[in-house]
Design an enzyme around this catalytic site. Sequence first.
Site, PDB file in Angstrom:
ATOM      1  N   SER A 149      -5.063 -36.772  12.600  1.00 19.43           N
ATOM      2  CA  SER A 149      -5.218 -36.322  11.223  1.00 19.43           C
ATOM      3  C   SER A 149      -5.092 -37.498  10.246  1.00 19.43           C
ATOM      4  O   SER A 149      -5.964 -37.729   9.403  1.00 19.43           O
ATOM      5  CB  SER A 149      -4.149 -35.256  10.933  1.00 19.43           C
ATOM      6  OG  SER A 149      -4.065 -34.975   9.578  1.00 19.43           O
ATOM      7  N   HIS A 202      -0.703 -46.704   4.152  1.00 16.43           N
ATOM      8  CA  HIS A 202      -0.525 -45.253   4.149  1.00 16.43           C
ATOM      9  C   HIS A 202       0.946 -44.931   4.330  1.00 16.43           C
ATOM     10  O   HIS A 202       1.605 -45.495   5.195  1.00 16.43           O
ATOM     11  CB  HIS A 202      -1.319 -44.612   5.293  1.00 16.43           C
ATOM     12  CG  HIS A 202      -1.095 -43.133   5.396  1.00 16.43           C
ATOM     13  ND1 HIS A 202      -1.766 -42.238   4.604  1.00 16.43           N
ATOM     14  CD2 HIS A 202      -0.250 -42.408   6.159  1.00 16.43           C
ATOM     15  CE1 HIS A 202      -1.355 -41.019   4.879  1.00 16.43           C
ATOM     16  NE2 HIS A 202      -0.428 -41.091   5.828  1.00 16.43           N
ATOM     17  N   LYS A 248      -8.487 -40.054   8.424  1.00 15.07           N
ATOM     18  CA  LYS A 248      -8.690 -40.271   6.988  1.00 15.07           C
ATOM     19  C   LYS A 248      -8.648 -41.769   6.662  1.00 15.07           C
ATOM     20  O   LYS A 248      -9.398 -42.256   5.837  1.00 15.07           O
ATOM     21  CB  LYS A 248      -7.623 -39.508   6.188  1.00 15.07           C
ATOM     22  CG  LYS A 248      -7.910 -37.999   6.211  1.00 15.07           C
ATOM     23  CD  LYS A 248      -6.813 -37.183   5.566  1.00 15.07           C
ATOM     24  CE  LYS A 248      -5.594 -37.076   6.429  1.00 15.07           C
ATOM     25  NZ  LYS A 248      -4.726 -35.958   6.225  1.00 15.07           N
ATOM     26  N   ARG A 269      -3.413 -25.664  11.408  1.00 11.97           N
ATOM     27  CA  ARG A 269      -2.142 -26.097  12.028  1.00 11.97           C
ATOM     28  C   ARG A 269      -0.956 -25.625  11.191  1.00 11.97           C
ATOM     29  O   ARG A 269       0.076 -25.222  11.725  1.00 11.97           O
ATOM     30  CB  ARG A 269      -2.115 -27.632  12.151  1.00 11.97           C
ATOM     31  CG  ARG A 269      -3.006 -28.146  13.270  1.00 11.97           C
ATOM     32  CD  ARG A 269      -3.211 -29.650  13.153  1.00 11.97           C
ATOM     33  NE  ARG A 269      -1.969 -30.376  13.159  1.00 11.97           N
ATOM     34  CZ  ARG A 269      -1.777 -31.551  12.534  1.00 11.97           C
ATOM     35  NH1 ARG A 269      -2.752 -32.113  11.857  1.00 11.97           N
ATOM     36  NH2 ARG A 269      -0.613 -32.150  12.598  1.00 11.97           N
ATOM     37  N   ASP A 271     -10.656 -32.562   9.453  1.00 11.04           N
ATOM     38  CA  ASP A 271      -9.191 -32.590   9.336  1.00 11.04           C
ATOM     39  C   ASP A 271      -8.707 -31.535   8.350  1.00 11.04           C
ATOM     40  O   ASP A 271      -7.680 -30.896   8.578  1.00 11.04           O
ATOM     41  CB  ASP A 271      -8.709 -33.981   8.906  1.00 11.04           C
ATOM     42  CG  ASP A 271      -7.202 -33.967   8.650  1.00 11.04           C
ATOM     43  OD1 ASP A 271      -6.456 -33.673   9.593  1.00 11.04           O
ATOM     44  OD2 ASP A 271      -6.783 -34.186   7.493  1.00 11.04           O
TER      45      ASP A 271
HETATM   46  N1  URA Z   1      -0.136 -35.915   7.095  1.00 11.35           N
HETATM   47  C1  URA Z   1      -1.422 -35.707   7.448  1.00 11.35           C
HETATM   48  O1  URA Z   1      -2.344 -36.113   6.755  1.00 11.35           O
HETATM   49  N2  URA Z   1      -1.647 -35.034   8.595  1.00 11.35           N
HETATM   50  C2  URA Z   1      -0.688 -34.582   9.391  1.00 11.35           C
HETATM   51  O2  URA Z   1      -0.974 -33.998  10.418  1.00 11.35           O
HETATM   52  C3  URA Z   1       0.640 -34.800   8.987  1.00 11.35           C
HETATM   53  C4  URA Z   1       0.883 -35.473   7.835  1.00 11.35           C
END
Ligand code: URA
Length: 433
Positions: free
Chosen positions: A183, A82, A187, A168, A161
């Site tokens: 977050s 990621h 994922k 947010r 999320d």
């Molecule tokens: N990328 C994400 O998926 N979530 C965040 O909170 C910040 C960056």
Amino acid sequence: MRMYDIIAKKRDGYKLTESEIRYFVDGVTSGEIPDYEISALLMAMFIRGMDDEETSVLTDAMANSGDSVDLSGFGDLSVDKHSTGGVGDKTSLIISPIVAALGCKVAKMSGRGLGHTGGTVDKLESIPGYRTSVSPEEFIGITEKVGLSLVGQSGNMAPADKKLYALRDVTATVNSIPLITSSIMSKKLAAGAKNIVLDVKVGSGAFMKTPEDAESLALSMVNIGKRCGRKVSAVLTDMNTPLGCAVGNSLEVTEAVGVLKGEVHGELRDVCIVLASEMVSLVYGIPEDEAEKKVLDVLDSGAAYEKMKEWISASGGDVSYVENTELFAKAEYEKTVVSPTDGYITGMNAEKIGTASVILGAGREKKSDLIDHSAGIIISAHTGDYVKKGEVLCTLYTNKEKSLDCAERLYLDALELGEKMSEKSPTVYKIIR
Ligand code: URA
């Protein structure tokens, strides 16, 4: 249980229990908790923080709020990477076939570009025929056969999320380490891989502007991933300047193919070797130098390039575009940007350069915008280079002639030119295991 009490408890700095956090995530997912209560708790979490136990419960609850991918059939071989997002970041296109050529299983879901950063799915869609949306059975089937499948994110992964991130974004609560950790990691957990390497970008084009902040985020994500039963490590890499020379979709695919063919060297290749070695080291439990040797072997022998072709073909893509990247459609207009003065390039604001590529058509400002796969920028001079007045800094490509002047202004504005060479930031700052 009442949201009012949970908000007041966190507002006063107390630790939330597992059942309070799960009640919150369940209510967010079902839509039963109103936005004003969610936002109030997010702000309390932002200001008061959360410890690792709270963050790992929040992550787990969010990961289980929707669909998840079952990669258990691949045992310990599944691996994911990621990136926290960057400009010119085409590492997934290079690393995935490298590690698949070494027997790792990469069943990867990637995002689209939004704002100044690009997305792997958009890059892949510049290859005619490549299917980024396939059934779960085909996704797993291609991974079984080729060792690698890369598609867009499924609609219902970590829906909690999605809701929390949207709130947010408009309540000034994005930049909190426990909230970013939960977050991103929710994922990644839902995506199913046993082994996860996080590429945490540092610098002007990144979310985390300083190595210290990036390290805190990396430590938190590695910690939480481990608590949730995955093998995780994080590599802190530079995003003070775009990665490599190409910014824009088919331009980046061309550069990625160049690395796999052994034609492109430099920082992009170096970062890919470090990230791929880290993935191989996690999967097989071998030391980093042994993993790096394996990575270099498949790069040098051409096995990783062959794996890319196998993968693109299995995903419906026209492999002749990989074999001959000259086939990619060329943008109608191009313009070279030249240096206004003699001097060293002492800084390049990656965010501004990413925005210039969006203006040319390579990215989208709104989710519904269409991408022009041939648009973008080829950078000719990077930070640390000495340029003479009139020397080419980059070439802009677009099908919207009117965008050229604006992109040129933005590109020049992104550069800092000085008389003295400045210290170059390292390509890789640190690895956290
Ligand atoms: N990328 C994400 O998926 N979530 C965040 O909170 C910040 C960056």
